[in-house]
Design an enzyme around this catalytic site. Structure first.
Site, mmCIF file in Angstrom:
data_model
loop_
_atom_site.group_PDB
_atom_site.id
_atom_site.type_symbol
_atom_site.label_atom_id
_atom_site.label_comp_id
_atom_site.label_asym_id
_atom_site.label_seq_id
_atom_site.Cartn_x
_atom_site.Cartn_y
_atom_site.Cartn_z
ATOM 1 N N SER A 129 0.776 -1.334 -0.042
ATOM 2 C CA SER A 129 -0.036 -0.189 -0.006
ATOM 3 C C SER A 129 0.731 1.182 -0.075
ATOM 4 O O SER A 129 0.484 2.329 -0.422
ATOM 5 C CB SER A 129 -1.085 0.145 1.070
ATOM 6 O OG SER A 129 -0.211 0.024 2.365
ATOM 7 N N LYS B 274 -11.718 -1.147 -1.355
ATOM 8 C CA LYS B 274 -10.756 -0.471 -2.309
ATOM 9 C C LYS B 274 -11.593 -0.809 -3.831
ATOM 10 O O LYS B 274 -12.563 0.114 -3.920
ATOM 11 C CB LYS B 274 -9.420 -1.055 -2.270
ATOM 12 C CG LYS B 274 -8.878 -0.659 -1.090
ATOM 13 C CD LYS B 274 -7.625 -1.478 -0.644
ATOM 14 C CE LYS B 274 -7.077 -0.742 0.752
ATOM 15 N NZ LYS B 274 -7.926 -0.616 1.680
ATOM 16 N N HIS C 88 -5.139 -4.609 -2.111
ATOM 17 C CA HIS C 88 -4.804 -3.694 -3.306
ATOM 18 C C HIS C 88 -4.775 -4.249 -4.732
ATOM 19 O O HIS C 88 -4.682 -3.421 -5.486
ATOM 20 C CB HIS C 88 -3.672 -2.916 -2.855
ATOM 21 C CG HIS C 88 -3.749 -1.945 -1.560
ATOM 22 N ND1 HIS C 88 -4.272 -0.456 -1.768
ATOM 23 C CD2 HIS C 88 -3.678 -2.166 -0.259
ATOM 24 C CE1 HIS C 88 -4.423 -0.090 -0.651
ATOM 25 N NE2 HIS C 88 -3.864 -0.729 0.430
#
Length: 395
Positions: free
Chosen positions: A185, A244, A213
């Site tokens: 990240s 996300k 992610h």
């Protein structure tokens, strides 16, 4: 030093890094207009600091599903999955995730943080070993601490160091959980998964991959780094988040091991937390369908990412090790990072400011996150502002 004095010391350290009155952390966003625009104070700004990678936060399908769920099932479950909070939607989402990954089963958690906390602390315990990448997310560290297992860190993305530590463990490698991330990240770099899978097999260890992610971003159908390398069947446990690419709140773990289902009975973060709201579950199910068919969204995301990355690199900025939706500009000092962050905000661009100790290796970061909804014109404007700020801040 008393308990409260420790907090005062932490506050003093934070204030020393930030100029008086500069609210760089937790800055309030007053209005959201779209996946790419909002208002801070009186200024309309371009959002370049969210994890909204596929730009689905305003999708009609997700909003409609959430509204209908509230109308039909109310705003919350008011209980855990082990009590009254086990709705049909939760089970449906678990089956849909298992089918998406072509895995035997899935557990849905209330947050992505709890997905790691609950999975890790349920899998390992005292006497076991957690062998984790040194740049791992806080949820991974906290899950390891909660488990009571011995924690060993290996150098970030360094398979030579990983193998050295596995070799030193000897027979204990069989009771070792290796934990890595698909995309990290802070710098947006990817784990060398093929080499890590090779080592976990050679030393008879177990592998957990956090795709928080990389879900929706990597792989032909967006299943992440494991799909990119064709290794979904070789990874023992895959965790991730809804917050996300899926634009919600929640988390999951999928696996082909039948023991995954036993986590429901031993994982405290799963047992003792209220289940996700009906609206969250419904919106996530709708977003998952869009993600599965989101090849064009992924292509657009990567076009934007490569455009921004290559431009910053050409200007002379020190950037992330490789292009991706997370494009971090690496600065030598907090003062440089603050100046760049403030300059971008003054020009209507919101990004993330990352200062030590959160940033790797004592550096400071200005972290950009591009998404599929950003237009070419918006990315060009960001590049123009970075260009104007370079001479005054970096040189």
């Amino acid at each position: 030093m008393s308990l409260l004095e420790k907090l005062d010391a932490a506050a003093s350290a934070r204030i020393a890094q930030l100029p008086s009155g500069l609210g760089a952390f937790g800055i309030p966003i007053e209005e959201i207009y779209s996946p790419t625009e909002a208002r801070i104070g009186t200024k309309r700004i371009l959002l370049l600091g969210t994890n909204n990678y596929l730009g689905l936060s305003f999708s009609p399908e997700c909003r409609k599903a959430a509204h209908e769920a509230i109308d039909q099932e109310g705003t919350g479950t008011t209980g855990s999955r082990m009590a009254n909070g086990n709705y049909s939607g939760h089970r449906a989402l678990e089956m849909e995730f298992a089918d998406f990954y072509q895995c035997r089963s899935c557990i849905v958690f209330t947050t992505g943080y709890q997905a790691n906390l609950g999975t890790i602390s349920g899998l390992i315990g005292p006497g076991d070993v957690a062998l984790i990448d040194g740049d791992s997310h806080a949820s991974i560290y906290d899950g390891c601490v909660l488990s009571g297992a011995d924690i060993i860190r290996f150098r970030h993305n360094d398979v030579i160091d990983l193998e050295k530590r596995l070799r030193r463990l000897g027979e204990r490698s069989k009771n070792t959980l290796i934990i890595v991330e698909g995309i990290y990240s802070m710098l947006g770099d990817q784990a060398p998964l093929a080499d890590i899978v090779r080592l976990k097999k050679a030393y008879n260890s177990t592998l957990l991959l956090d795709e928080a992610h990389s879900l929706g971003v990597l792989g032909e159908t967006g299943r992440g780094l494991a799909e990119k390398y064709g290794l979904i069947g070789e990874v023992d446990f895959i965790t991730g988040t809804f917050s996300k690419s899926l634009c919600g709140i929640g988390g999951y773990c999928v696996s082909n091991h039948p023991q995954l289902d036993q986590l429901r009975y031993v994982s405290h973060p799963y047992i003792f937390t209220a289940s996700p709201s009906p609206a969250t579950i419904a919106a996530t199910r709708a977003a998952l369908k869009l993600l599965k068919n989101g090849r064009e969204l992924r292509e657009r995301l990567w076009e934007n990412a490569r455009q921004l990355y290559s431009h910053l690199q050409a200007l002379g900025y020190q950037v992330s090790p490789e292009p991706g939706p997370i494009v971090a500009t690496i600065l030598d000092s907090p003062q440089q990072a603050l100046a760049l962050w403030k300059g971008l905000l003054e020009n209507g661009i919101y990004v993330n400011l990352i200062l030590p100790p959160a940033a790797p290796e004592g550096k400071s970061l200005v972290r950009c996150s591009v998404n599929a909804a950003h237009t070419t014109k918006q990315i060009e404007y960001v590049c123009e502002v970075f260009s104007r700020l370079y001479s005054s801040i970096i040189q």
